[in-house]
Scaffold this active site. Structure first.
Site, short mmCIF file in Angstrom:
data_model
loop_
_atom_site.label_atom_id
_atom_site.label_comp_id
_atom_site.label_asym_id
_atom_site.label_seq_id
_atom_site.Cartn_x
_atom_site.Cartn_y
_atom_site.Cartn_z
N LYS A 93 -9.96 2.88 75.08
CA LYS A 93 -9.04 4.02 74.87
C LYS A 93 -9.79 5.29 74.47
O LYS A 93 -9.48 6.38 74.97
CB LYS A 93 -8.02 3.69 73.77
CG LYS A 93 -7.12 2.52 74.08
CD LYS A 93 -6.27 2.15 72.88
CE LYS A 93 -7.05 1.61 71.71
NZ LYS A 93 -7.72 0.33 71.90
N GLN A 99 -5.55 0.22 68.50
CA GLN A 99 -5.25 -1.19 68.80
C GLN A 99 -4.64 -1.29 70.20
O GLN A 99 -4.94 -0.45 71.03
CB GLN A 99 -4.34 -1.82 67.73
CG GLN A 99 -5.01 -2.01 66.37
CD GLN A 99 -5.12 -0.76 65.54
OE1 GLN A 99 -4.14 -0.08 65.30
NE2 GLN A 99 -6.28 -0.44 65.06
N ASP A 133 -9.47 -2.48 72.09
CA ASP A 133 -10.83 -2.35 72.65
C ASP A 133 -10.85 -2.24 74.16
O ASP A 133 -11.80 -2.67 74.83
CB ASP A 133 -11.73 -3.53 72.21
CG ASP A 133 -11.86 -3.60 70.70
OD1 ASP A 133 -11.87 -2.54 70.06
OD2 ASP A 133 -11.96 -4.71 70.17
N GLY A 150 -11.90 1.10 66.33
CA GLY A 150 -13.25 1.56 66.62
C GLY A 150 -13.25 2.08 68.04
O GLY A 150 -13.10 1.29 68.97
N HIS A 151 -13.31 3.38 68.19
CA HIS A 151 -13.22 4.00 69.52
C HIS A 151 -14.58 4.62 69.86
O HIS A 151 -15.02 5.54 69.19
CB HIS A 151 -12.11 5.06 69.54
CG HIS A 151 -10.74 4.47 69.31
ND1 HIS A 151 -9.61 5.23 69.22
CD2 HIS A 151 -10.34 3.18 69.17
CE1 HIS A 151 -8.56 4.44 69.03
NE2 HIS A 151 -8.98 3.18 68.98
P1 GDP Z 1 -11.29 1.25 72.29
O1 GDP Z 1 -11.13 0.65 70.93
O2 GDP Z 1 -10.14 0.95 73.18
O3 GDP Z 1 -11.59 2.73 72.24
O4 GDP Z 1 -12.55 0.53 72.94
P2 GDP Z 1 -13.99 0.27 72.22
O5 GDP Z 1 -14.70 1.57 72.12
O6 GDP Z 1 -13.81 -0.52 70.97
O7 GDP Z 1 -14.64 -0.72 73.24
C1 GDP Z 1 -14.90 -0.37 74.55
C2 GDP Z 1 -16.42 -0.43 74.80
O8 GDP Z 1 -16.64 -0.39 76.20
C3 GDP Z 1 -17.17 0.77 74.24
O9 GDP Z 1 -18.48 0.37 73.91
C4 GDP Z 1 -17.20 1.74 75.43
O10 GDP Z 1 -18.29 2.66 75.38
C5 GDP Z 1 -17.36 0.79 76.56
N1 GDP Z 1 -16.77 1.20 77.84
C6 GDP Z 1 -15.61 1.88 78.07
N2 GDP Z 1 -15.37 1.96 79.40
C7 GDP Z 1 -16.39 1.29 80.00
C8 GDP Z 1 -16.70 0.98 81.36
O11 GDP Z 1 -15.98 1.32 82.29
N3 GDP Z 1 -17.83 0.25 81.58
C9 GDP Z 1 -18.66 -0.17 80.57
N4 GDP Z 1 -19.74 -0.88 80.89
N5 GDP Z 1 -18.39 0.11 79.29
C10 GDP Z 1 -17.28 0.82 79.01
P1 IMO Z 2 -9.06 -0.53 68.56
O1 IMO Z 2 -8.27 0.71 68.26
C1 IMO Z 2 -9.20 -4.89 68.54
C2 IMO Z 2 -7.20 -6.92 65.22
C3 IMO Z 2 -8.05 -7.66 64.20
C4 IMO Z 2 -7.09 -8.77 63.81
C5 IMO Z 2 -5.74 -8.08 63.83
C6 IMO Z 2 -5.27 -7.61 62.47
O2 IMO Z 2 -10.53 -0.35 68.41
O3 IMO Z 2 -8.65 -1.11 69.87
P2 IMO Z 2 -6.01 -5.60 60.87
O4 IMO Z 2 -7.35 -5.31 60.22
O5 IMO Z 2 -5.49 -4.51 61.71
O6 IMO Z 2 -5.00 -6.07 59.86
O7 IMO Z 2 -6.30 -6.89 61.81
O8 IMO Z 2 -5.88 -6.95 64.68
N1 IMO Z 2 -7.56 -5.49 65.41
C7 IMO Z 2 -8.17 -5.03 66.51
N2 IMO Z 2 -8.66 -5.67 67.59
N3 IMO Z 2 -9.26 -3.54 68.48
C8 IMO Z 2 -8.75 -2.88 67.42
O9 IMO Z 2 -8.67 -1.53 67.38
C9 IMO Z 2 -8.21 -3.62 66.35
N4 IMO Z 2 -7.66 -3.30 65.16
C10 IMO Z 2 -7.25 -4.45 64.61
O10 IMO Z 2 -9.23 -8.15 64.78
O11 IMO Z 2 -7.06 -9.75 64.84
MG MG Z 3 -12.19 -0.59 69.61
#
Ligand code: GDP
Ligand code: IMO
Ligand code: MG
Length: 430
Positions: A16, A223, A13, A40-41
């Site tokens: 990416k 991840q 999270d 979840g991206h």
């Molecule tokens: P990922 O799993 O690495 O792709 O990250 P996620 O999408 O799960 O979580 C990142 C969250 O932060 C998402 O809601 C993005 O839209 C948001 N985000 C990414 N970069 C920034 C930033 O620089 N500032 C803010 N406020 N939100 C951001």
């Molecule tokens: P993105 O790509 C954050 C965490 C789960 C749990 C552990 C194992 O959005 O960054 P799993 O269901 O993979 O067997 O769970 O890994 N986890 C993540 N945490 N971002 C993710 O993906 C994750 N995918 C799995 O919360 O701790």
């Molecule tokens: Mg994510």
């Protein structure tokens, strides 16, 4: 630079998806190499917020071809929902643009049921998985009993799916969990075969030829480093190779493709984690609420996949240095700098105290972090809202100091700083 790898430098999270979307503007191909719909991206483009779980984030740019590699585990039901969402937003997800490795494994309802039952059986020692069947699907892969994309094309596929479900039912029975009806699963999958067939491809061959032809390949990790099966905070990890070297197995590329590769580590300006496991710099007071947000904004720290509140803390420089080492990072991309605005004093963990020793590198990797106390350096914060800033020179001096300290600590440059979720909210550092 024909190959650029985008890898999460923390516990996932990091942003990416949003960063892959930024770099995809200049890539020919974007390929996911690991994980499944546990990821979840989020990518924000104008008024549209795309939440992607399986399809590579670069697909939103009209020109890039997307690949889902052999390192992935794919739940077809989730994939179709995502494809429908993308198609509804005008994104082309036809077979010529979305290629899926014949060797990627399938996630079935039995895997999901087993994931939940295993977690329940672990009780208080649970991992906090996403419940998406990730662990059981990779377990079947390692047991050599998994079902792969190419198996969908075999005449006896549905029969094998039925046997797989029967086998899982024996395990579910032992765990006291409800039974999964094999005929329901077979009926569900019967409808998937013809939709998936034209997407199934030899990714290794197609990607290798593309690289030879000079195409620019962006590899998207899911991840993060510390969730890597081998090199993360085991056992509180996911079941795939999340780190940069996972690219070669997960896409079927030879290691020579690594020559001159750019390896970008995406790192949030603070630390988060969802699920169980060690977190030395975790904070739980008012500051936690401040960093996490209330859930009102889409970027607040609540999981994109499960909606769970993320644990939050100060940036951990020891673990970040470890991420540089284990991935061979060549540069950092810092996200969410805007969230730090208004905090009076920022803390950066630069070492751990363990007994009466102070260490800056982990002796045995990050598996057991119990008893490691963070040693912090303090930096003055800034009050300005940075979200409209686009140049290094515009950023407050205090932000320069904080980012320079991170670059010094990790010994690699910070190349991009994200100051908001929107596509253009980026400061490029030349
Ligand atoms: P990922 O799993 O690495 O792709 O990250 P996620 O999408 O799960 O979580 C990142 C969250 O932060 C998402 O809601 C993005 O839209 C948001 N985000 C990414 N970069 C920034 C930033 O620089 N500032 C803010 N406020 N939100 C951001
Ligand atoms: P993105 O790509 C954050 C965490 C789960 C749990 C552990 C194992 O959005 O960054 P799993 O269901 O993979 O067997 O769970 O890994 N986890 C993540 N945490 N971002 C993710 O993906 C994750 N995918 C799995 O919360 O701790
Ligand atoms: Mg994510």
């Amino acid at each position: 630079m024909p190959l650029q790898i985008i890898v999460g430098a923390q516990w996932g999270d990091e942003g990416k998806g949003r960063i892959v979307d930024w770099f995809a503007a200049k890539a020919d191909i974007v390929a996911r190499y690991n994980g499944g719909d546990n990821a979840g991206h989020s990518v924000t483009v104008g008024d549209t917020l795309f939440k992607l779980h399986l399809v590579p984030s670069g697909i939103i740019h009209g020109h890039a071809i997307a690949f889902m590699g052999s390192g992935m585990v794919v739940n077809p039901g989730s994939l179709f929902k995502e494809m429908d969402m993308l198609a509804g937003a005008g994104v082309d997800v036809s077979p010529k643009r979305l290629r899926i490795s014949h060797a990627a494994h399938l996630i079935t309802p039995a895997h999901q049921a087993l994931d939940k039952a295993n977690e329940a059986a672990r009780g208080k020692a649970n991992i906090g998985t996403t419940g998406r069947g990730i662990g059981p699907a990779y377990t079947d892969k390692a047991k050599r009993s998994g079902l792969r994309m190419a198996d969908l094309l075999a005449p006896d596929f549905l029969e094998r799916l039925g046997l797989h479900t029967d086998d899982a039912n024996q395990q579910l029975n032992l765990l006291g969990a409800p039974y999964v009806n094999p005929s329901d699963v077979m009926d569900e999958y019967r409808g998937y075969i013809e939709i998936l067939r034209p997407h199934i491809a030899d990714c290794s061959s197609e990607l290798t030829h593309a690289l030879k032809a000079g195409k620019r390949l962006l590899a998207e990790g899911a991840q993060g480093t510390l969730l890597d099966l081998d090199h993360g905070t085991y056992p509180f990890v996911t079941s795939s190779s999340t780190i940069a070297t996972g690219v070669f197995v997960g896409l079927g590329l030879g290691v020579t493709a690594a020559q001159n590769a750019v390896v970008s580590g995406v790192c949030k300006a603070f630390q988060t984690r969802v699920g169980s496991g060690p977190f030395p710099t975790e904070v739980k007071d008012d500051l936690a609420a401040r960093l996490r947000g209330t859930g009102e904004n889409p970027w607040d720290e609540f999981g994109t996949t499960t909606g769970r509140p993320r644990r939050v803390g100060w940036l951990d420089g020891v673990l970040l240095r470890y991420a540089v080492q284990i991935n061979g990072l060549t540069e950092l991309v810092m996200t969410k700098l805007d969230i730090l605005s208004g905090i009076e004093t920022l803390k950066l963990c630069v070492a751990y105290k363990h007994g009466n020793k102070t260490i800056t590198d982990l002796p045995f990797g990050p598996t057991d972090l119990d008893g490691y106390e963070p040693v912090y350096e303090e930096y003055p914060g800034w009050q300005e809202d940075v979200s409209a800033m686009r140049d290094w020179g515009e950023l407050p001096l205090a932000a320069h100091r904080y980012l320079e300290a991170i670059a010094r600590l990790t010994d690699i440059p910070v190349r991009l700083v994200s100051v908001g979720p929107e596509r253009e909210q980026i400061v490029e550092i030349s």
